[in-house]
Design a protein around this motif. Structure first.
Motif, mmCIF file in Angstrom:
data_model
loop_
_atom_site.group_PDB
_atom_site.id
_atom_site.type_symbol
_atom_site.label_atom_id
_atom_site.label_comp_id
_atom_site.label_asym_id
_atom_site.label_seq_id
_atom_site.Cartn_x
_atom_site.Cartn_y
_atom_site.Cartn_z
ATOM 1 N N ASN A 187 151.867 67.785 -74.505
ATOM 2 C CA ASN A 187 152.888 66.811 -74.760
ATOM 3 C C ASN A 187 152.400 65.591 -74.002
ATOM 4 O O ASN A 187 152.088 65.601 -72.823
ATOM 5 C CB ASN A 187 154.010 67.331 -74.340
ATOM 6 C CG ASN A 187 155.212 66.310 -74.783
ATOM 7 O OD1 ASN A 187 155.681 66.172 -75.748
ATOM 8 N ND2 ASN A 187 155.719 65.775 -73.556
ATOM 9 N N ASN A 233 155.705 59.153 -72.857
ATOM 10 C CA ASN A 233 155.690 57.527 -72.185
ATOM 11 C C ASN A 233 156.779 57.373 -71.379
ATOM 12 O O ASN A 233 157.699 56.940 -72.186
ATOM 13 C CB ASN A 233 155.316 56.874 -73.380
ATOM 14 C CG ASN A 233 155.079 55.302 -72.804
ATOM 15 O OD1 ASN A 233 155.125 55.083 -71.814
ATOM 16 N ND2 ASN A 233 154.852 54.533 -74.022
ATOM 17 N N ASN A 236 154.998 50.115 -74.878
ATOM 18 C CA ASN A 236 154.440 51.148 -76.003
ATOM 19 C C ASN A 236 152.860 51.005 -75.590
ATOM 20 O O ASN A 236 152.406 50.047 -75.103
ATOM 21 C CB ASN A 236 154.673 50.600 -77.225
ATOM 22 C CG ASN A 236 156.208 50.341 -77.927
ATOM 23 O OD1 ASN A 236 157.057 50.942 -77.101
ATOM 24 N ND2 ASN A 236 156.483 49.444 -78.708
ATOM 25 N N GLN A 284 148.951 52.950 -76.866
ATOM 26 C CA GLN A 284 148.382 53.789 -77.931
ATOM 27 C C GLN A 284 147.142 54.480 -77.452
ATOM 28 O O GLN A 284 146.438 54.208 -76.530
ATOM 29 C CB GLN A 284 147.745 52.576 -78.905
ATOM 30 C CG GLN A 284 147.047 53.447 -80.176
ATOM 31 C CD GLN A 284 146.383 52.576 -80.898
ATOM 32 O OE1 GLN A 284 146.114 51.181 -80.772
ATOM 33 N NE2 GLN A 284 145.832 53.052 -82.240
ATOM 34 N N TYR A 330 150.448 55.664 -81.692
ATOM 35 C CA TYR A 330 151.135 54.767 -80.864
ATOM 36 C C TYR A 330 152.442 55.697 -80.207
ATOM 37 O O TYR A 330 152.828 56.369 -81.172
ATOM 38 C CB TYR A 330 151.922 53.694 -81.642
ATOM 39 C CG TYR A 330 150.906 52.681 -82.044
ATOM 40 C CD1 TYR A 330 150.485 51.480 -81.150
ATOM 41 C CD2 TYR A 330 150.030 52.818 -83.398
ATOM 42 C CE1 TYR A 330 149.537 50.702 -81.656
ATOM 43 C CE2 TYR A 330 149.215 51.878 -83.694
ATOM 44 C CZ TYR A 330 148.930 50.568 -82.639
ATOM 45 O OH TYR A 330 147.860 50.000 -83.147
ATOM 46 N N ILE A 331 152.451 55.365 -78.811
ATOM 47 C CA ILE A 331 153.588 56.243 -78.162
ATOM 48 C C ILE A 331 154.644 55.214 -77.719
ATOM 49 O O ILE A 331 154.362 54.502 -76.698
ATOM 50 C CB ILE A 331 152.913 57.250 -77.193
ATOM 51 C CG1 ILE A 331 151.902 58.047 -77.644
ATOM 52 C CG2 ILE A 331 154.135 57.996 -76.513
ATOM 53 C CD1 ILE A 331 151.130 58.617 -76.572
ATOM 54 N N GLU A 332 155.546 55.126 -78.236
ATOM 55 C CA GLU A 332 156.794 54.146 -77.940
ATOM 56 C C GLU A 332 157.345 54.440 -76.544
ATOM 57 O O GLU A 332 157.262 55.778 -76.322
ATOM 58 C CB GLU A 332 157.565 54.084 -78.989
ATOM 59 C CG GLU A 332 157.429 53.503 -80.168
ATOM 60 C CD GLU A 332 158.482 52.909 -80.998
ATOM 61 O OE1 GLU A 332 159.540 53.272 -80.808
ATOM 62 O OE2 GLU A 332 158.183 52.932 -82.325
ATOM 63 N N THR A 362 159.285 57.836 -75.340
ATOM 64 C CA THR A 362 159.239 58.861 -76.359
ATOM 65 C C THR A 362 157.945 59.676 -76.054
ATOM 66 O O THR A 362 157.189 59.353 -74.844
ATOM 67 C CB THR A 362 158.957 58.281 -77.911
ATOM 68 O OG1 THR A 362 157.622 57.733 -77.927
ATOM 69 C CG2 THR A 362 160.152 57.441 -78.335
ATOM 70 N N SER A 363 157.699 60.813 -76.845
ATOM 71 C CA SER A 363 156.395 61.504 -76.492
ATOM 72 C C SER A 363 155.884 61.725 -77.815
ATOM 73 O O SER A 363 156.300 61.669 -79.018
ATOM 74 C CB SER A 363 156.831 62.691 -75.916
ATOM 75 O OG SER A 363 157.857 63.549 -76.510
ATOM 76 N N PHE A 364 154.545 62.212 -77.685
ATOM 77 C CA PHE A 364 153.733 62.800 -78.785
ATOM 78 C C PHE A 364 153.065 64.056 -78.499
ATOM 79 O O PHE A 364 152.703 64.314 -77.569
ATOM 80 C CB PHE A 364 152.573 61.586 -78.922
ATOM 81 C CG PHE A 364 151.683 62.073 -80.070
ATOM 82 C CD1 PHE A 364 151.784 61.991 -81.374
ATOM 83 C CD2 PHE A 364 150.369 62.806 -79.619
ATOM 84 C CE1 PHE A 364 150.691 62.442 -82.380
ATOM 85 C CE2 PHE A 364 149.457 63.153 -80.598
ATOM 86 C CZ PHE A 364 149.528 63.031 -82.198
#
Length: 133
Positions: free
Chosen positions: A42, A45, A50, A52, A81-83, A86-88
């Motif tokens: 996980n 950000n 933002n 990348q 891209y991780i704003e 938010t998370s990726f």
């Protein structure tokens, strides 16, 4: 536009990486000499920008001290891209020659101005459960 690599970038400490690992008991790669593990990452950000994820680097070390380096563009075929705020998440895996090992590394991220910076991934353990008390 040229990009530069920064290790002390102001955003580095605002990108938080958490890792969960799992031994894959029924994975076909498992036999007397191989041990398959999954890991879920996980990337949160917590900055105001933002970003990348451009590249990844892993150092995988098995229980015998054998080192394997893995590097390349993005993760799981993406350069997400991780704003901000938010998370990726993604899942991947590794197969070791021993029942215990570790991974560590970094992500190279790009900010809105095109500057590339590294976000370290702290060392984490890959281990068959109940192997070590």
């Amino acid at each position: 536009m040229t990009t530069s690599l920064s290790t002390g970038h102001e955003l580095s400490n605002k990108i938080n990486i958490t890792v969960n690992t799992q031994y894959l008991t029924d994975h076909p790669a498992n036999d007397a000499d191989k041990f398959a593990f999954a890991y879920e990452i996980n990337i949160a950000n917590n900055s105001d920008e933002n970003v990348q994820l451009i590249n990844r680097y892993w150092l995988i070390i098995d229980g015998n001290g054998k080192q394997t380096e893995v590097e390349g563009a993005g993760v799981v075929g993406e350069q997400p891209y991780i704003e901000n705020g938010t998370s990726f998440q993604y899942s991947s895996g590794a197969v070791l020659d021993t029942p215990v090992g570790s991974m560590q590394g970094y992500y190279e991220m790009q900010d809105k101005d095109g500057a590339i910076f590294r976000v370290p991934i702290n060392i984490f353990r890959l281990a068959v459960p109940h192997l070590i008390n």
